[in-house]
Design an enzyme around this catalytic site. Structure first.
Site, PDB file in Angstrom:
ATOM      1  N   SER A  97       0.831  -1.201   0.000  1.00 49.06           N
ATOM      2  CA  SER A  97       0.000   0.000   0.000  1.00 49.06           C
ATOM      3  C   SER A  97       0.872   1.261   0.000  1.00 49.06           C
ATOM      4  O   SER A  97       1.659   1.466  -0.926  1.00 49.06           O
ATOM      5  CB  SER A  97      -0.947  -0.045   1.199  1.00 49.06           C
ATOM      6  N   ASP A 226      -9.773  -5.437  -4.228  1.00 46.52           N
ATOM      7  CA  ASP A 226      -9.187  -4.458  -3.312  1.00 46.52           C
ATOM      8  C   ASP A 226     -10.060  -3.205  -3.332  1.00 46.52           C
ATOM      9  O   ASP A 226     -10.153  -2.518  -4.358  1.00 46.52           O
ATOM     10  CB  ASP A 226      -7.761  -4.137  -3.758  1.00 46.52           C
ATOM     11  N   HIS A 255      -7.646  -5.807   0.311  1.00 46.28           N
ATOM     12  CA  HIS A 255      -6.429  -5.012   0.458  1.00 46.28           C
ATOM     13  C   HIS A 255      -5.484  -5.602   1.505  1.00 46.28           C
ATOM     14  O   HIS A 255      -4.268  -5.500   1.379  1.00 46.28           O
ATOM     15  CB  HIS A 255      -6.797  -3.572   0.838  1.00 46.28           C
TER      16      HIS A 255
END
Length: 275
Positions: A97, A226, A255
């Site tokens: 991320s 996600d 995610h």
């Protein structure tokens, strides 16, 4: 506590596990978490003979909470200082991320002379924000909502965020209250100012030029469900820039797949490293 002190006087906390003679793997965490998000991977890979390292980004976790310099450029520079102060070489860089943005900006600003391989997991590059040149991105309103939720009631917002983060709003999802509580705990360790600044850093930073500097074997791994970093403007765009990248898509994954698909992820990452 192990820390380094950066050139601007910020103390950055880090964990350093496994054999000091092992090939180093550095894990960069997502927003608003800390190095603890990687504990399972650090133990797994340390048991495979690697030296595993993870740091708390400035203003997150146990690192100093600073008013200024909560930017993607500085995150990349902090990573460079960690690498240089520990004198690491032949590194495998893993970023999830926002951590994927940190790793990417490090490469763009500092090159790959110390790097062996790179893995971007549910990562924010090349650009999250919707613009005329990036029509597949998310509108600024989405990030303004994150800012407002974080500022108004950070504790409740972090609890609520775990639902889409881990796909717990999907039919048949196996909800873990422990994972949700751990996300909240890590998030609340950080400083509000730095976390607010980081929203701009992860959403508005343009990584197109940084990705062009990638010249090492690269894994781009993403869940196609996600809900935090949609795959289209992220992984599917990244592999168009990093031509030699290997794309691995987890069908139906969320995610937080490093936890929800932990064993599969660890095995796939090990295969990539050993390839």
């Amino acid at each position: 506590m192990a820390t380094i002190t950066t050139k601007d006087g910020t103390n950055i906390f880090y964990k350093d596990w496994g054999s000091k003679d092992g090939q180093p793997i550095i894990f960069s965490h997502g927003w608003p978490l800390s190095a603890d998000a990687w504990d399972a991977q650090m133990v797994f890979f340390a048991n495979q003979g690697f030296r595993t390292i993870a740091h708390d980004r400035r203003s997150h976790g146990r690192s100093d909470q600073v008013w200024y310099n909560n930017t993607m450029d500085q995150y990349g520079d902090d990573l460079a200082e960690l690498i240089e102060q520990l004198d690491l070489h032949d590194i495998i860089l893993i970023g999830h991320s926002t951590g994927g943005g940190e790793v990417t900006r490090y490469v763009g600003r500092h090159g790959t002379s110390r790097v062996a391989k790179i893995a971007l997991i549910g990562a924010v590059p090349p650009l999250m924000l919707k613009t005329e040149a990036n029509p597949g991105g998310l509108p600024i309103d989405a990030f303004d909502g994150i800012r407002k939720g974080t500022y108004d009631n950070r504790s409740q917002f972090f609890r609520d965020l775990t639902t889409p983060f881990y796909g717990y709003n999907r039919a048949g999802a196996a909800i873990s209250e422990g994972i949700r509580e751990e996300f909240w705990r890590q998030g609340m360790m950080g400083g509000l100012k730095g976390q607010l600044d980081s929203i701009r850093a992860f959403s508005e930073s343009d990584f197109h030029q940084d990705l062009k500097a990638f010249d090492k074997p690269t894994l781009v791994l993403h869940g196609d469900d996600d809900q935090i970093v949609p795959i289209g403007a992220a992984a599917l765009s990244t592999v168009q820039i990093v031509k030699h990248a290997v794309l691995k898509v987890y069908e139906g994954a969320d995610h937080g797949l490093t936890q929800t698909h932990q064993d599969r992820f660890n095995a796939d990452l090990l295969d990539f490293i050993n390839a």
